[in-house]
Design an enzyme around this catalytic site. Structure first.
Site, PDB file in Angstrom:
ATOM      1  N   CYS A 197      -5.208   7.684   9.508  1.00  0.00           N
ATOM      2  CA  CYS A 197      -5.371   7.110  10.854  1.00  0.00           C
ATOM      3  C   CYS A 197      -5.053   8.147  11.915  1.00  0.00           C
ATOM      4  O   CYS A 197      -4.136   8.955  11.758  1.00  0.00           O
ATOM      5  CB  CYS A 197      -4.432   5.920  11.017  1.00  0.00           C
ATOM      6  SG  CYS A 197      -4.955   4.468  10.103  1.00  0.00           S
ATOM      7  N   LYS A 216       0.847  -1.215   0.000  1.00  0.00           N
ATOM      8  CA  LYS A 216       0.000   0.000   0.000  1.00  0.00           C
ATOM      9  C   LYS A 216       0.876   1.257   0.000  1.00  0.00           C
ATOM     10  O   LYS A 216       0.632   2.187  -0.769  1.00  0.00           O
ATOM     11  CB  LYS A 216      -0.888  -0.007   1.245  1.00  0.00           C
ATOM     12  CG  LYS A 216      -1.532   1.334   1.559  1.00  0.00           C
ATOM     13  CD  LYS A 216      -2.401   1.310   2.793  1.00  0.00           C
ATOM     14  CE  LYS A 216      -1.708   1.520   4.098  1.00  0.00           C
ATOM     15  NZ  LYS A 216      -1.293   2.874   4.418  1.00  0.00           N
ATOM     16  N   ASN A 217       1.890   1.254   0.853  1.00  0.00           N
ATOM     17  CA  ASN A 217       2.664   2.490   1.006  1.00  0.00           C
ATOM     18  C   ASN A 217       3.651   2.724  -0.131  1.00  0.00           C
ATOM     19  O   ASN A 217       4.340   3.741  -0.166  1.00  0.00           O
ATOM     20  CB  ASN A 217       3.349   2.523   2.381  1.00  0.00           C
ATOM     21  CG  ASN A 217       2.320   2.669   3.497  1.00  0.00           C
ATOM     22  OD1 ASN A 217       1.164   3.000   3.231  1.00  0.00           O
ATOM     23  ND2 ASN A 217       2.725   2.411   4.732  1.00  0.00           N
ATOM     24  N   ARG A 244      -0.202  14.672  13.176  1.00  0.00           N
ATOM     25  CA  ARG A 244       0.582  14.267  12.005  1.00  0.00           C
ATOM     26  C   ARG A 244       0.764  15.501  11.122  1.00  0.00           C
ATOM     27  O   ARG A 244       0.140  15.638  10.079  1.00  0.00           O
ATOM     28  CB  ARG A 244      -0.102  13.120  11.252  1.00  0.00           C
ATOM     29  CG  ARG A 244      -0.162  11.859  12.084  1.00  0.00           C
ATOM     30  CD  ARG A 244      -0.838  10.723  11.366  1.00  0.00           C
ATOM     31  NE  ARG A 244       0.005  10.083  10.364  1.00  0.00           N
ATOM     32  CZ  ARG A 244      -0.378   9.042   9.633  1.00  0.00           C
ATOM     33  NH1 ARG A 244      -1.588   8.541   9.790  1.00  0.00           N
ATOM     34  NH2 ARG A 244       0.423   8.504   8.741  1.00  0.00           N
ATOM     35  N   ARG A 254      -8.491  -0.634   4.610  1.00  0.00           N
ATOM     36  CA  ARG A 254      -7.613   0.367   3.985  1.00  0.00           C
ATOM     37  C   ARG A 254      -6.281  -0.236   3.578  1.00  0.00           C
ATOM     38  O   ARG A 254      -5.631   0.281   2.661  1.00  0.00           O
ATOM     39  CB  ARG A 254      -7.368   1.536   4.959  1.00  0.00           C
ATOM     40  CG  ARG A 254      -8.606   2.371   5.221  1.00  0.00           C
ATOM     41  CD  ARG A 254      -8.258   3.578   6.058  1.00  0.00           C
ATOM     42  NE  ARG A 254      -6.993   4.098   5.611  1.00  0.00           N
ATOM     43  CZ  ARG A 254      -6.041   4.568   6.407  1.00  0.00           C
ATOM     44  NH1 ARG A 254      -6.219   4.614   7.694  1.00  0.00           N
ATOM     45  NH2 ARG A 254      -4.910   5.019   5.910  1.00  0.00           N
ATOM     46  N   ASP A 278       4.530   0.277  12.073  1.00  0.00           N
ATOM     47  CA  ASP A 278       3.305  -0.357  11.562  1.00  0.00           C
ATOM     48  C   ASP A 278       3.188  -1.818  12.012  1.00  0.00           C
ATOM     49  O   ASP A 278       2.099  -2.395  11.956  1.00  0.00           O
ATOM     50  CB  ASP A 278       3.263  -0.296  10.025  1.00  0.00           C
ATOM     51  CG  ASP A 278       3.151   1.135   9.525  1.00  0.00           C
ATOM     52  OD1 ASP A 278       2.765   2.017  10.307  1.00  0.00           O
ATOM     53  OD2 ASP A 278       3.469   1.362   8.348  1.00  0.00           O
TER      54      ASP A 278
HETATM   55  N1  EPU Z   1       6.212  14.372  10.914  1.00  0.00           N
HETATM   56  C1  EPU Z   1       6.294  15.692  11.260  1.00  0.00           C
HETATM   57  N2  EPU Z   1       6.220  16.627  10.260  1.00  0.00           N
HETATM   58  C2  EPU Z   1       6.077  16.284   8.961  1.00  0.00           C
HETATM   59  C3  EPU Z   1       6.000  14.926   8.608  1.00  0.00           C
HETATM   60  C4  EPU Z   1       6.071  13.978   9.618  1.00  0.00           C
HETATM   61  O1  EPU Z   1       6.415  16.041  12.436  1.00  0.00           O
HETATM   62  O2  EPU Z   1       6.024  17.194   8.098  1.00  0.00           O
HETATM   63  C5  EPU Z   1       6.238  13.350  11.980  1.00  0.00           C
HETATM   64  C6  EPU Z   1       4.903  12.602  12.049  1.00  0.00           C
HETATM   65  O3  EPU Z   1       3.952  13.314  12.795  1.00  0.00           O
HETATM   66  C7  EPU Z   1       5.288  11.291  12.679  1.00  0.00           C
HETATM   67  C8  EPU Z   1       6.703  11.068  12.129  1.00  0.00           C
HETATM   68  O4  EPU Z   1       7.176  12.343  11.669  1.00  0.00           O
HETATM   69  O5  EPU Z   1       5.333  11.418  14.066  1.00  0.00           O
HETATM   70  C9  EPU Z   1       6.772  10.045  11.001  1.00  0.00           C
HETATM   71  O6  EPU Z   1       5.967  10.473   9.931  1.00  0.00           O
HETATM   72  P1  EPU Z   1       6.257  10.109   8.417  1.00  0.00           P
HETATM   73  O7  EPU Z   1       6.118  11.358   7.629  1.00  0.00           O
HETATM   74  O8  EPU Z   1       7.533   9.330   8.303  1.00  0.00           O
HETATM   75  O9  EPU Z   1       5.063   9.132   8.130  1.00  0.00           O
HETATM   76  P2  EPU Z   1       3.996   9.242   6.979  1.00  0.00           P
HETATM   77  O10 EPU Z   1       4.644   9.526   5.679  1.00  0.00           O
HETATM   78  O11 EPU Z   1       2.849  10.055   7.419  1.00  0.00           O
HETATM   79  C10 EPU Z   1       4.257   6.707   6.336  1.00  0.00           C
HETATM   80  C11 EPU Z   1       3.322   5.549   6.199  1.00  0.00           C
HETATM   81  C12 EPU Z   1       2.828   5.135   7.565  1.00  0.00           C
HETATM   82  C13 EPU Z   1       4.037   4.725   8.394  1.00  0.00           C
HETATM   83  C14 EPU Z   1       5.024   5.897   8.473  1.00  0.00           C
HETATM   84  C15 EPU Z   1       6.309   5.553   9.207  1.00  0.00           C
HETATM   85  C16 EPU Z   1       2.358   5.933   4.059  1.00  0.00           C
HETATM   86  C17 EPU Z   1       1.158   6.228   3.262  1.00  0.00           C
HETATM   87  N3  EPU Z   1       2.206   5.935   5.369  1.00  0.00           N
HETATM   88  O12 EPU Z   1       3.488   7.737   6.956  1.00  0.00           O
HETATM   89  O13 EPU Z   1       1.991   3.999   7.362  1.00  0.00           O
HETATM   90  O14 EPU Z   1       3.627   4.373   9.681  1.00  0.00           O
HETATM   91  O15 EPU Z   1       5.371   6.324   7.135  1.00  0.00           O
HETATM   92  O16 EPU Z   1       6.934   4.469   8.613  1.00  0.00           O
HETATM   93  O17 EPU Z   1       3.404   5.656   3.503  1.00  0.00           O
HETATM   94  C18 EPU Z   1       0.218   2.547   7.806  1.00  0.00           C
HETATM   95  O18 EPU Z   1       0.465   2.003   6.714  1.00  0.00           O
HETATM   96  O19 EPU Z   1      -0.571   2.060   8.652  1.00  0.00           O
HETATM   97  C19 EPU Z   1       0.880   3.811   8.135  1.00  0.00           C
HETATM   98  C20 EPU Z   1       0.471   4.624   9.101  1.00  0.00           C
END
Ligand code: EPU
Length: 417
Positions: A116, A22-23, A121, A397, A305
């Site tokens: 989620c 998915k990601n 976030r 999802r 995850d």
């Molecule tokens: N963060 C910030 N500012 C930002 C971006 C992120 O403070 O501008 C913080 C977030 O709040 C969080 C941390 O950094 O505490 C990690 O966030 P990241 O941006 O790495 O995660 P994401 O891109 O929102 C993706 C996956 C998540 C997975 C995380 C970490 C996708 C679509 N989602 O999320 O997947 O947990 O990376 O590996 O790629 C899931 O599949 O269930 C899921 C939540």
């Protein structure tokens, strides 16, 4: 509203082919905007998040069709640069369209993304990177208006190796003048997969999988095809299911190297695991024991995850297992539900302490997020009696037909409305 009903206590036996990640597929669907032509995405899972990404692409003017695990995206017909709130709020990954729309059209209007509820976030890292590349961004009342006459390549040091921010910068940089260098980039396999797709478009990207990624803005090839990597979190979840229920299952279409942190933990718990080049065999017939602290970290550390499903597998292990969640502030929402099944879990901020109990019992419980929902399935498979899980839309999802797969492995499981 669907319910999943599980009569627990059956061992699982058989083979599961792991579906595409998915990601990976979500950012690749956004990246398809860069193609100005048709992309065929192979190994695309059938997930509600993929449907949400499809609705965004169609709204933007693209043509999207699906045939089984193949999705066709034609982005020649892109006409719009806005994404309305009702589409943005469906999932967090909608924010990845920002970089791709900016690359293609130089302006984008969208609202803050949904997804989620795992704590705050923010997308500050995404926006500050785009500003550094020359975008003017107004944030008003939850709306983001982003414009740039031309984006310029530059050096971007991410304060945290955010997966989404790394992807957004890669996409925005794909067509801008000059070279962009991302330092402290996320190293997750899904970033590498995005790089592979971008290279198929003829975009010069190097370094994905390391903390330094270089993108040279340039043109694109048009029509292309891409095979999405297997979903490492889905693989980890099925392994956790086997660990919880007992039995022996084989995963095929999996990259064992992507989930080493999880396989090492499950081995320490007492499972026997044999890996091939694209297979994992897990034999979970021995009693489980507690393991050393499980501390979530960016890749290649233990994935956040996988924390909820592996926690569910640890509930009846002998001894005490400590979890430390370092990525998301609020990723223990499943704990209250697992307690209803007899789990002994104490939480304090980022730490959860699981004291193994002899057995879990079935209960009516609610999934509150995707991986938390998966943890409820894992626990229910190993519990005595009947568990009914509501909030199933969260699970849909990220898991393609998980009830059908578990049923094929011998679980007594039924999904109904
Ligand atoms: N963060 C910030 N500012 C930002 C971006 C992120 O403070 O501008 C913080 C977030 O709040 C969080 C941390 O950094 O505490 C990690 O966030 P990241 O941006 O790495 O995660 P994401 O891109 O929102 C993706 C996956 C998540 C997975 C995380 C970490 C996708 C679509 N989602 O999320 O997947 O947990 O990376 O590996 O790629 C899931 O599949 O269930 C899921 C939540």
């Amino acid at each position: 509203m669907s319910i999943i009903r599980i009569d627990g206590g059956r061992r699982l036996y058989g083979t599961v082919s792991v579906h595409g990640a998915k990601n990976s597929v979500l950012p690749i669907m956004a990246a398809a905007l860069l193609a100005c032509g048709e992309t065929v995405i192979h190994n695309c899972p059938n997930l509600s998040d993929v449907d949400a990404a499809t609705r965004i692409l169609v709204h933007l003017g693209c043509i999207v069709n699906r045939e089984g695990a193949k999705v066709y995206v034609d982005s020649k017909t892109l006409t719009r640069s806005d994404i309305p709130h009702e589409l943005m709020r469906e999932m967090r990954s909608s924010v990845i369209f920002l970089g791709a729309i900016m690359a293609r059209l130089g302006e984008a209007v969208l609202s803050l993304p949904g997804g989620c509820e795992l704590g705050p976030r923010p997308i500050d890292l995404h926006l500050s990177a785009l500003r550094a590349m020359g975008a003017e961004i107004d944030e008003e009342g939850g709306n983001i208006v982003c414009k740039a006459k031309s984006l310029k390549g530059c050096r971007i040091n991410l304060a945290f190796p955010s997966v989404g921010a790394t992807e957004n910068v890669m996409l925005a940089a794909a067509k801008c003048a000059g070279t962009t260098i991302i330092t402290n980039a996320a190293c997750e396999p899904e970033i590498w997969d995005l790089q592979s797709y971008m290279r198929r478009l003829g975009i010069k990207v190097h370094g994905a999988g390391t903390s330094i990624i270089t993108i040279e803005g340039c043109g694109q090839k048009g029509n292309t095809e891409h095979w999405v990597i297997p979903d490492r979190i889905v693989a980890a979840t099925y392994m956790a299911c086997a660990a919880s229920s007992g039995g022996m299952i084989e995963l095929t279409n999996v990259y064992p190297g992507h989930i080493l942190a999880v396989t090492e933990t499950l081995e320490e718990m007492g499972c026997e695991i044999k890996t091939g080049s694209d297979t994992i065999l897990i034999n979970a017939d021995k009693p489980r024991k507690a393991v050393k602290p499980i501390i979530t970290k960016p890749y290649p550390g233990f994935p956040t995850d996988a924390q909820p499903p592996v926690m569910a597998a640890s509930l009846t292990a002998d001894g005490t297992t400590v979890f430390v969640e370092n990525i998301f502030e609020n990723r223990y929402r499943h704990v209250a539900e697992l307690r209803r099944m007899g789990a002994d879990i104490k939480t304090e901020g980022r730490v959860a302490i699981v004291s193994g109990v002899k057995k879990l019992h079935g209960a009516p419980i609610t999934s509150t997020d995707l991986r938390g929902g998966a943890s409820l399935l894992v626990a229910a498979l190993g519990a005595e009696g009947i568990t009914e899980i509501s909030g199933v839309a969260h699970i849909d999802r990220g898991y393609d037909d998980i009830t059908g797969v578990l049923e094929s492995l011998g679980a007594d499981i039924l999904k109904f409305d």
